[in-house]
Design a protein around this motif. Structure first.
Motif, PDB file in Angstrom:
ATOM      1  N   VAL A  40      41.922  -4.629   5.013  1.00 18.08           N
ATOM      2  CA  VAL A  40      42.255  -3.984   6.280  1.00 18.08           C
ATOM      3  C   VAL A  40      43.767  -3.917   6.393  1.00 18.08           C
ATOM      4  O   VAL A  40      44.494  -4.753   5.838  1.00 18.08           O
ATOM      5  N   SER A  88      30.486  -5.965   7.700  1.00 16.06           N
ATOM      6  CA  SER A  88      31.763  -6.148   8.392  1.00 16.06           C
ATOM      7  C   SER A  88      31.910  -5.115   9.487  1.00 16.06           C
ATOM      8  O   SER A  88      31.144  -4.141   9.557  1.00 16.06           O
ATOM      9  N   GLY A  89      32.889  -5.297  10.326  1.00 16.84           N
ATOM     10  CA  GLY A  89      33.140  -4.349  11.406  1.00 16.84           C
ATOM     11  C   GLY A  89      34.265  -4.811  12.312  1.00 16.84           C
ATOM     12  O   GLY A  89      34.964  -5.786  12.028  1.00 16.84           O
ATOM     13  N   TYR A  90      34.424  -4.080  13.399  1.00 15.89           N
ATOM     14  CA  TYR A  90      35.433  -4.421  14.397  1.00 15.89           C
ATOM     15  C   TYR A  90      34.780  -5.096  15.591  1.00 15.89           C
ATOM     16  O   TYR A  90      33.566  -5.025  15.785  1.00 15.89           O
ATOM     17  N   TRP A  91      35.632  -5.708  16.424  1.00 14.75           N
ATOM     18  CA  TRP A  91      35.213  -6.053  17.780  1.00 14.75           C
ATOM     19  C   TRP A  91      36.297  -5.629  18.752  1.00 14.75           C
ATOM     20  O   TRP A  91      37.451  -5.436  18.384  1.00 14.75           O
ATOM     21  N   LYS A  92      35.875  -5.484  19.999  1.00 14.25           N
ATOM     22  CA  LYS A  92      36.813  -5.121  21.060  1.00 14.25           C
ATOM     23  C   LYS A  92      36.333  -5.719  22.366  1.00 14.25           C
ATOM     24  O   LYS A  92      35.145  -5.635  22.688  1.00 14.25           O
ATOM     25  N   THR A 114      29.740  -1.783  14.065  1.00 11.21           N
ATOM     26  CA  THR A 114      29.228  -2.079  12.724  1.00 11.21           C
ATOM     27  C   THR A 114      29.318  -0.904  11.759  1.00 11.21           C
ATOM     28  O   THR A 114      29.354  -1.110  10.542  1.00 11.21           O
ATOM     29  N   ARG A 140      34.601   2.955  10.822  1.00 15.46           N
ATOM     30  CA  ARG A 140      35.597   2.516   9.846  1.00 15.46           C
ATOM     31  C   ARG A 140      36.974   3.157  10.041  1.00 15.46           C
ATOM     32  O   ARG A 140      37.909   2.853   9.309  1.00 15.46           O
ATOM     33  N   LYS A 147      42.684  -0.585  10.605  1.00 16.15           N
ATOM     34  CA  LYS A 147      41.577   0.164  10.026  1.00 16.15           C
ATOM     35  C   LYS A 147      41.163  -0.466   8.697  1.00 16.15           C
ATOM     36  O   LYS A 147      41.954  -1.153   8.039  1.00 16.15           O
ATOM     37  N   PHE A 148      39.918  -0.222   8.333  1.00 19.39           N
ATOM     38  CA  PHE A 148      39.414  -0.665   7.039  1.00 19.39           C
ATOM     39  C   PHE A 148      39.912   0.288   5.958  1.00 19.39           C
ATOM     40  O   PHE A 148      39.735   1.501   6.062  1.00 19.39           O
ATOM     41  N   ALA A 153      38.600  -7.946  13.604  1.00 19.82           N
ATOM     42  CA  ALA A 153      37.683  -7.542  12.540  1.00 19.82           C
ATOM     43  C   ALA A 153      36.886  -8.767  12.101  1.00 19.82           C
ATOM     44  O   ALA A 153      37.399  -9.884  12.081  1.00 19.82           O
ATOM     45  N   TRP A 154      35.598  -8.555  11.754  1.00 19.07           N
ATOM     46  CA  TRP A 154      34.745  -9.651  11.302  1.00 19.07           C
ATOM     47  C   TRP A 154      34.118  -9.294   9.964  1.00 19.07           C
ATOM     48  O   TRP A 154      33.871  -8.133   9.646  1.00 19.07           O
TER      49      TRP A 154
END
Length: 745
Positions: free
Chosen positions: A190, A222-226, A248, A251, A183-184, A261-262
């Motif tokens: 993170v 920033s954000g996640y990917w899956k 996007t 969080r 998690k952020f 995470a990017w």
């Protein structure tokens, strides 16, 4: 000159100014052992540190058809590969099974792409020295630099101008396990957990690594990917399956088998962004504390300097003179490899994962991990006792506490889990060898209790010796199936039981000593006069047939033997060489038989069972020259200043340690027995700095006079030696070993 080049030039200038002069650390070449299945890597790590960070280049791409899942990759890096998909954290060196090497960080430029098959890059201009690694990613023109503290890492990326990214991939790595959560915490931090384990596919050795990652600059986005999966087998045609979904605005925690995470940036030419990561095997809170305390106010250059100084301090324990630069590089690189594992496990606050439990303990001593004991019990722990007895004491203390926590001494322990890999009961000879050399700062009574338990407990309740019932009943392990490694199991038990017998006798336990000594002589059951080798025995008590002593070459399956054949194991009776010689028909036939192993290419320099073979000639007066000749030849052929300069898996420093001892001029050929066999030193002078707290002097000096490959005479502190074998007591008070050399044997 661009800002980026100026920044890099300033770094190089600083390094040149600080590190002028040739020191032991300058002879280390971390690229030795990075191919030919050496499974070493050139990444950044501190001596016996928990954290390492290294380039990860064993995942496939459209350009490179190799893939980590297409063959047995037990290393994050091979110098012959050229496609890099990130920098992995917490890696192992010189192991034979895939594990760890996860938490992959990758810098990129251009349009954001989180598919590793697409974002990987070729690279150039690699630089590696202890505590530091650097390369340039060709696809992005990004300079990547890595360094480490004992429990944390720092990556420094120098970007070109434009759209840039930093990716954290929790879905890939060498580990056989999948699954992660993160998690952020803020725009620049993170935290999370990645599941690791099932080393060598042992299902119970599963454990989490906790991490906290920080960026030196806030991203613009920033954000996640899956990675998406089909919902059902019927929906396998779903066009979203296998694609990466970007998050996007979310969080909170995210979990999955393939997540990441990017971070997006607009960078100027030469702009540097740092990634700092702390890890722990107890908790996220401890990973953060490790990061906070070890990197408080620390710049990248300072961390790099500290790592270098730590390595040089460790490596300077041995100073060598004479020899070629390549020989010094081979020696100090071997020393470097030996000091990677075992490494510390406890956090800065002393907490560590209790052995085979889900809870944590606390210690005020170093708690060690990555105990590849089937390998290291042969020479690494003997070298630790010689050079760093305080650390060896902590390792023995770790063994005993593992016994108190789990009920058994470790066999092949990894981050608080027992993997059950390989044969034998290797903790026993290590403890006995250490004690017999006079180092007894541990709970001796509990150690003896633990050793007796593993050597006598019958039934399925004994995880260390799973075939102990038959072993105790018959004196050997009969075959249960064609490729069950039964002889290998028994040979390792014999060595352990002999050590235990020695320990019992020294403690005044005569009945135990006689019992375990008798057990250690059971190897004689396996000797086949027909072949002159050890030979598997069936459940019916008959020799296995049809029998071919060479079956099992090149790590092919072998009836009765693990990772070798009868020739690789027949002389592995180090505790009773004279008894084995008698079985073979006496000294002359023993020597002829042993020499034939080398003459007929039946010696395997790449694996442990026969690495002491060259030293066995020195048990017999007049044959010592064979040891001296062979050791010199083997060093010259297999230990080189080349990426393939280790003959096979380094096995957490064991093969490197063989080279170290052999180049110094003596070798501990029988685990558990405090003796060494002497051979011709590589260098004209070796100074070993001893710890006066444990030794009677602060140094042991090894000198040669005359020229030649053979030892004409040896004296210790002026007293001529009658034998090429010495007891540890002979060097316990330091002094000088002087070899007189000759060109004739």
């Amino acid at each position: 000159m661009t800002k980026r080049l100026l920044a890099f030039a300033a770094t190089v200038l600083l390094a040149t100014e600080m590190w002028a002069g040739k020191l032991p650390v300058d002879y280390v070449n971390p690229f030795i052992g990075t191919t030919n299945f050496g499974t070493c890597n050139p990444g950044a790590i501190c001596p016996q540190g928990l954290m390492s960070v290294t380039p990860f280049n064993v995942m496939g791409s459209p350009e490179n058809k190799f893939d980590k899942d297409a063959r047995w990759w037990s290393t994050p890096y091979d110098v012959t590969n050229c496609f890099l998909t990130g920098f992995a954290h917490v890696n192992m060196s010189g192991v034979g099974c895939p594990e760890t090497s996860s938490l992959l960080v990758m810098p990129t430029t251009g349009k954001l792409d989180v598919d590793y098959h697409n974002y990987g890059s070729k690279y150039k201009g690699e630089i590696a020295n202890p505590g530091y690694y650097a390369t340039t990613l060709e696809k992005y023109d990004i300079k990547a630099e890595l360094t480490a503290t004992p429990r944390t890492s720092i990556e420094r990326y120098t970007f070109p101008a434009g759209e840039s990214h930093i990716l954290l991939n929790l879905g890939e790595g060498l580990t056989n396990e999948t699954g992660a959560t993160m998690k952020f915490v803020s725009d620049t931090e993170v935290e999370g957990t990645k599941l690791l384990g099932t080393f060598c596919y042992f299902p119970q050795s599963v454990f989490p690594v906790y991490f906290v990652m920080r960026l030196s600059k806030a991203p613009k986005k920033s954000g996640y990917w899956k990675k998406m999966r089909p919902m059902t087998a019927e929906a396998a045609w779903d066009e979203t399956a296998g694609k990466y979904k970007l998050y996007t605005g979310y969080r909170r925690d995210i979990s999955g088998d393939d997540i990441g995470a990017w971070f997006d940036f607009d960078t100027t030419e030469g702009e540097q962004i740092e990634v700092r990561m702390g890890v722990s095997f107890t908790s996220i809170e401890n990973a953060r504390e490790n990061l906070d305390k070890e990197q408080a106010g620390l710049s990248f250059n300072e961390a790099r300097k500290n790592a270098r100084e730590a390595w040089n301090k460790n490596l300077s324990t041995i100073e060598v003179e004479g020899g070629t630069d390549d020989q010094k590089t081979v020696f100090y690189t071997a020393f470097y490899h030996m000091l990677i594992h075992p490494g510390i496990l406890q956090d800065v606050n002393g907490e560590y994962p209790i052995m085979e439990h889900e809870t944590t303990g606390k210690t005020n001593r170093n708690r060690y991990t990555v105990f590849s004991l089937w390998d290291t019990y042969r020479n690494v722990h003997q070298m630790m006792t010689l050079l760093f007895p305080d650390r060896q004491m902590d390792m023995i203390d770790t063994f005993i506490n593992m016994y108190k926590e789990w009920g058994w001494l470790p066999k092949w322990e990894l981050f608080g889990r027992e993997t059950m890999e390989m044969e034998g009961d290797p903790a026993l000879p290590i403890i006995v060898d250490t004690w017999m050399k006079g180092f007894r700062d541990f709970d001796v009574n509990t150690a003896y209790e633990a050793m007796v338990k593993s050597a006598t407990t019958q039934g399925k309740d004994n995880p260390v010796r799973p075939d102990i019932d038959e072993y105790l009943k018959r004196g050997y392990c009969p075959m249960e199936s064609q490729y069950d490694n039964s002889v290998s199991h028994a040979l390792e038990y014999y060595v352990a039981d002999h050590a235990l017998s020695t320990f019992a006798r020294a403690l005044g336990k005569k009945e135990d000593a006689e019992r375990f000594y008798k057990q250690s002589m059971g190897y004689k059951n396996y000797f086949s006069k027909e072949y002159g080798t050890l030979r598997p025995i069936t459940q019916e008590g008959k020799f296995y047939e049809p029998f071919n002593p060479k079956e099992g070459e090149n790590f092919e399956p072998s009836p009765g033997f693990h990772e070798g054949n009868a020739w690789n194991y027949t002389f592995y009776v180090p505790h009773d060489i004279m008894g084995l010689a008698k079985l073979m028909g006496g000294k002359k036939k023993f020597v002829e038989h042993l020499q034939s192993v080398f003459d007929r290419k039946n010696y395997d320099p790449a694996n442990e069972p026969d690495i002491a073979y060259p030293y066995l000639f020195s048990y017999f007066k007049g044959e010592e020259w064979r040891t001296q000749k062979l050791v010199k030849e083997l060093l010259a052929e297999y230990f080189l200043n080349k990426p393939w300069g280790i003959p096979g898996n380094d096995d957490t420093g064991t093969m490197s340690c063989w080279a170290m001892f052999s180049m110094i001029g003596f070798y501990p050929d029988c685990p558990g027995v405090p003796e060494y066999t002497l051979t011709t030193p590589t260098f004209s002078k070796v100074t070993i700095h001893l710890d006066p707290k444990y030794y009677g002097s602060d140094r042991l000096v090894i000198e040669t006079e005359g020229k030649g490959d053979f030892v004409k005479a040896v004296s210790i502190n002026g007293k001529k030696q009658a034998s090429m074998r010495i007891n540890h007591k002979a060097i316990a008070n330091g002094g000088t070993i002087r070899y007189t050399l000759s060109d004739k044997h």
